[in-house]
Design an enzyme around this catalytic site. Structure first.
Site, PDB file in Angstrom:
ATOM      1  CG  ASN A  43       6.377 -32.776  67.263  1.00  0.00           C
ATOM      2  OD1 ASN A  43       5.727 -31.742  67.170  1.00  0.00           O
ATOM      3  ND2 ASN A  43       6.260 -33.584  68.296  1.00  0.00           N
ATOM      4  CD  GLU A  45       4.451 -37.728  68.454  1.00  0.00           C
ATOM      5  OE1 GLU A  45       3.392 -38.290  68.800  1.00  0.00           O
ATOM      6  OE2 GLU A  45       5.218 -37.180  69.256  1.00  0.00           O
ATOM      7  CB  CYS A  54      12.584 -33.872  65.387  1.00  0.00           C
ATOM      8  SG  CYS A  54      12.884 -35.160  66.617  1.00  0.00           S
ATOM      9  CD  GLU A  56      14.416 -29.891  66.838  1.00  0.00           C
ATOM     10  OE1 GLU A  56      13.472 -30.631  66.507  1.00  0.00           O
ATOM     11  OE2 GLU A  56      14.835 -29.807  67.998  1.00  0.00           O
ATOM     12  CB  CYS A  87      16.468 -35.454  70.108  1.00  0.00           C
ATOM     13  SG  CYS A  87      16.398 -35.577  68.314  1.00  0.00           S
ATOM     14  CB  CYS A  90      17.365 -32.452  66.299  1.00  0.00           C
ATOM     15  SG  CYS A  90      15.841 -33.146  65.619  1.00  0.00           S
TER      16      CYS A  90
END
Ligand code: THU
Length: 141
Positions: A43, A45, A54, A56, A87, A90
């Site tokens: 991930n 940010e 993310c 993934e 999530c 994802c």
């Protein structure tokens, strides 16, 4: 030996590279494709929070840029004692490149793991069939 030990190792190493100064929640993902290649992501940010991505998504982007478009197996590693589910966004991204029986293995750095099929992770996924079924001549402008 666990079959996907190499994938778990790859995702764990990717997690070490996470840029997560805001959530402090580090995630790593690793995908195996039918060619046997492994693609990883973490991930990333951003100070403008919604711009973060993310783990993934990073692994999927790495897979695509290598010219591969099929997930055979995917592992997601996150912190804590319990496995962390991908999530919603994802789940949709994974489903774009996976058959329903593809296994998503979630690994907690604390040790426990959980394996779920894509079809069970995202039942009723919006897919190409649904897209095509909703396209009508009247809407074609
Ligand atoms: N995160 C992932 O990388 N994958 C998921 O499936 C769930 C959430 C990241 C996004 C954000 O950087 C942090 O975890 C906290 O939500």
């Amino acid at each position: 030996m666990i079959m996907n030990e190499d994938l778990i190792k790859a995702a764990t190493l990717a997690r070490d590279k996470a840029h997560a100064p805001y959530s402090k929640f580090h995630v790593g993902a690793a995908i195996r494709t039918p060619s046997g290649a492994i693609f990883v992501g973490c991930n990333v940010e951003n100070v403008a929070y919604p711009e973060g991505t993310c783990a993934e998504a990073g692994a999927i982007a790495a897979m695509c840029v290598a010219g591969e478009y099929e997930i055979q197996e995917i592992v997601v590693v996150a912190g804590g004692d319990e496995p962390s589910s991908p999530c919603g966004g994802c789940r949709q991204k994974i489903s774009e490149f996976s058959k329903g029986n593809v296994v998503v293995t979630m690994v907690a750095t604390g040790g426990s793991t959980k394996a779920v099929k894509v079809a069970d992770l995202l039942p009723g996924a919006f897919d190409l069939e649904r897209l095509n079924a909703g396209i009508t001549v009247a809407d074609s402008k």
